[in-house]
Design a protein around this motif. Structure first.
Motif, PDB file in Angstrom:
ATOM      1  N   SER A 136       0.923  -1.665  -0.213  1.00 13.77           N
ATOM      2  CA  SER A 136      -0.036  -0.133  -0.467  1.00 13.77           C
ATOM      3  C   SER A 136       0.787   0.973  -0.175  1.00 13.77           C
ATOM      4  N   ILE A 137       0.665   2.283   0.093  1.00 12.97           N
ATOM      5  CA  ILE A 137       0.298   3.738   0.375  1.00 12.97           C
ATOM      6  C   ILE A 137       1.729   3.702   1.639  1.00 12.97           C
ATOM      7  N   ARG A 138       1.390   2.898   2.485  1.00 10.27           N
ATOM      8  CA  ARG A 138       2.034   2.103   3.747  1.00 10.27           C
ATOM      9  C   ARG A 138       3.600   2.222   2.990  1.00 10.27           C
ATOM     10  N   THR A 139       3.612   1.187   2.125  1.00 12.48           N
ATOM     11  CA  THR A 139       4.704   0.569   1.895  1.00 12.48           C
ATOM     12  C   THR A 139       5.775   1.933   1.080  1.00 12.48           C
ATOM     13  N   VAL A 140       4.835   2.094  -0.301  1.00 16.00           N
ATOM     14  CA  VAL A 140       5.828   2.785  -0.729  1.00 16.00           C
ATOM     15  C   VAL A 140       6.156   4.014   0.457  1.00 16.00           C
ATOM     16  N   GLU A 141       5.947   4.697   1.222  1.00 16.54           N
ATOM     17  CA  GLU A 141       5.831   5.504   2.392  1.00 16.54           C
ATOM     18  C   GLU A 141       7.927   4.926   2.769  1.00 16.54           C
ATOM     19  N   LEU A 142       7.850   3.421   3.115  1.00 15.59           N
ATOM     20  CA  LEU A 142       8.971   2.984   3.741  1.00 15.59           C
ATOM     21  C   LEU A 142       9.937   2.961   2.864  1.00 15.59           C
ATOM     22  N   LEU A 153      10.039   4.027  -9.346  1.00 17.10           N
ATOM     23  CA  LEU A 153       9.529   2.859  -8.355  1.00 17.10           C
ATOM     24  C   LEU A 153       7.916   2.611  -9.446  1.00 17.10           C
ATOM     25  N   SER A 154       8.156   1.425 -10.181  1.00 16.75           N
ATOM     26  CA  SER A 154       6.999   1.356 -10.739  1.00 16.75           C
ATOM     27  C   SER A 154       5.862   0.216 -10.657  1.00 16.75           C
ATOM     28  N   GLU A 155       5.086  -0.114 -11.461  1.00 18.26           N
ATOM     29  CA  GLU A 155       3.881  -0.939 -11.208  1.00 18.26           C
ATOM     30  C   GLU A 155       3.010  -0.491  -9.894  1.00 18.26           C
ATOM     31  N   LEU A 156       3.157   0.022  -9.513  1.00 20.28           N
ATOM     32  CA  LEU A 156       1.817   0.705  -8.089  1.00 20.28           C
ATOM     33  C   LEU A 156       0.787   0.294  -8.526  1.00 20.28           C
ATOM     34  N   GLU A 157       0.405   0.396  -9.987  1.00 22.06           N
ATOM     35  CA  GLU A 157      -1.172  -0.063  -9.610  1.00 22.06           C
ATOM     36  C   GLU A 157      -1.664  -1.556  -9.824  1.00 22.06           C
ATOM     37  N   LEU A 167      -3.070   6.429  -5.286  1.00 20.61           N
ATOM     38  CA  LEU A 167      -2.313   6.511  -6.753  1.00 20.61           C
ATOM     39  C   LEU A 167      -2.071   7.901  -7.404  1.00 20.61           C
ATOM     40  N   LYS A 168      -3.099   8.586  -7.896  1.00 19.98           N
ATOM     41  CA  LYS A 168      -3.361   9.706  -8.181  1.00 19.98           C
ATOM     42  C   LYS A 168      -2.422  10.959  -7.525  1.00 19.98           C
ATOM     43  N   SER A 169      -2.942  10.955  -6.175  1.00 15.47           N
ATOM     44  CA  SER A 169      -2.346  11.719  -5.064  1.00 15.47           C
ATOM     45  C   SER A 169      -1.239  12.137  -5.109  1.00 15.47           C
ATOM     46  N   PHE A 170      -0.668  10.893  -5.250  1.00 17.81           N
ATOM     47  CA  PHE A 170       0.741  10.395  -4.813  1.00 17.81           C
ATOM     48  C   PHE A 170       1.488  11.151  -5.834  1.00 17.81           C
ATOM     49  N   ARG A 171       0.728  10.592  -7.043  1.00 20.18           N
ATOM     50  CA  ARG A 171       1.420  11.344  -8.577  1.00 20.18           C
ATOM     51  C   ARG A 171       2.005  12.990  -9.010  1.00 20.18           C
ATOM     52  N   GLN A 172       0.936  12.921  -8.050  1.00 24.18           N
ATOM     53  CA  GLN A 172       0.511  14.475  -7.838  1.00 24.18           C
ATOM     54  C   GLN A 172       1.890  15.117  -6.522  1.00 24.18           C
ATOM     55  N   TYR A 173       1.652  14.855  -5.173  1.00 24.23           N
ATOM     56  CA  TYR A 173       2.632  14.741  -4.520  1.00 24.23           C
ATOM     57  C   TYR A 173       3.766  14.727  -5.763  1.00 24.23           C
ATOM     58  N   PHE A 179      10.145  15.868  -6.842  1.00 18.50           N
ATOM     59  CA  PHE A 179      10.565  15.231  -6.799  1.00 18.50           C
ATOM     60  C   PHE A 179      11.323  13.859  -7.989  1.00 18.50           C
ATOM     61  N   ASP A 180      12.534  13.363  -7.913  1.00 23.20           N
ATOM     62  CA  ASP A 180      13.192  13.055  -8.884  1.00 23.20           C
ATOM     63  C   ASP A 180      12.414  11.340  -8.789  1.00 23.20           C
ATOM     64  N   LEU A 181      10.987  11.406  -9.057  1.00 22.07           N
ATOM     65  CA  LEU A 181      10.690   9.454  -8.846  1.00 22.07           C
ATOM     66  C   LEU A 181       9.734   9.378  -9.767  1.00 22.07           C
ATOM     67  N   ASP A 182      10.599   7.872 -10.915  1.00 18.36           N
ATOM     68  CA  ASP A 182       9.369   7.607 -11.900  1.00 18.36           C
ATOM     69  C   ASP A 182       8.048   6.630 -10.994  1.00 18.36           C
ATOM     70  N   VAL A 183       7.104   6.406 -10.770  1.00 16.82           N
ATOM     71  CA  VAL A 183       6.423   5.574 -10.587  1.00 16.82           C
ATOM     72  C   VAL A 183       5.585   5.782 -12.368  1.00 16.82           C
ATOM     73  N   ARG A 184       5.598   5.582 -13.745  1.00 16.17           N
ATOM     74  CA  ARG A 184       4.693   5.979 -14.062  1.00 16.17           C
ATOM     75  C   ARG A 184       5.022   3.976 -14.225  1.00 16.17           C
ATOM     76  N   PRO A 185       4.311   3.065 -15.079  1.00 14.23           N
ATOM     77  CA  PRO A 185       3.987   2.227 -15.169  1.00 14.23           C
ATOM     78  C   PRO A 185       4.596   1.510 -16.347  1.00 14.23           C
ATOM     79  N   THR A 186       5.763   0.485 -16.705  1.00 20.58           N
ATOM     80  CA  THR A 186       6.219   0.367 -17.475  1.00 20.58           C
ATOM     81  C   THR A 186       5.768  -0.139 -18.666  1.00 20.58           C
ATOM     82  N   LEU A 187       6.012   0.006 -19.677  1.00 24.41           N
ATOM     83  CA  LEU A 187       5.343   0.061 -20.877  1.00 24.41           C
ATOM     84  C   LEU A 187       5.550  -1.312 -21.307  1.00 24.41           C
TER      85      LEU A 187
END
Length: 189
Positions: A136-142, A153-157, A167-173, A179-187
């Motif tokens: 979950s988001i807790r895991t992401v924060e950890l 940090l990919s495939e969060l969907e 997920l939308k809120s996290f991406r907006q944050y 932040f230099d963090l790519d959370v887009r899914p891998t194509l």
């Protein structure tokens, strides 16, 4: 088969110089096999386990003379397995930079907690986990709190513990705070 077809013996004789190991459709992999790989291939930097047959075993009887997986930087783990194999491997991989876990590894939030308690993965740059039943988001924060070099940090969907709104809120944050963090899914894989 890891034991029946003498893969373990081959690694014992020829594994010292290996920096990359790709095992595909190998049977009989238990926790001892993961320990043996670490002992016979101490310079291993890249490990791929793809569609291997894991045996669920909770204790290791293999002798550990060398700290396991100290040079391991890249793990590509696409197998149905007992989570304890993965936890052992990642708990000892202090120089890990890239982790790709398939959709049926069984990794959970609790697994990540167990791993990070032993190894905060300070060098981790890229983490792709194709599925988790409860991360979950807790895991992401950890992960963000421990893995300061994380860039992907990919495939969060496909983490069942994260809603699309979260997920939308996290991406907006991430975007709002630059932040230099790519959370887009891998194509493609």
């Amino acid at each position: 088969a890891f034991y029946g077809d003498f893969i373990m013996q081959l690694l014992e004789v020829r594994g010292y110089g290996l920096t990359s190991l790709h095992l595909e459709h190998v049977e009989e992999i238990d926790l001892n096999a993961i320990v043996h790989i670490s002992q016979y291939c101490p310079l291993l930097e890249n490990l791929v386990l793809y569609n291997c047959d894991f045996v669920d075993q909770y204790s290791s009887h293999a002798k550990v003379n060398v700290k396991p997986h100290q040079h391991l930087e890249r793990v590509f783990w696409v197998v149905d397995c007992a989570v304890n194999h993965l936890e052992f491997l990642l708990s000892h991989s202090v120089n890990i930079k890239f982790i790709h876990l398939g959709s049926s590894t069984g990794v959970t939030h609790s697994s990540i907690v167990n791993i990070l308690n032993v190894n905060p993965m300070r060098h981790l740059e890229e983490l792709r986990i194709l599925y988790s039943s409860d991360m979950s988001i807790r895991t992401v924060e950890l992960l963000l709190a421990n893995c300061s070099k994380l860039k992907v940090l990919s495939e969060l969907e496909s983490w069942q513990g994260i809603s699309m709104d979260e997920l939308k809120s996290f991406r907006q944050y991430i975007h709002a705070n630059n932040f230099d963090l790519d959370v887009r899914p891998t194509l493609s894989y």
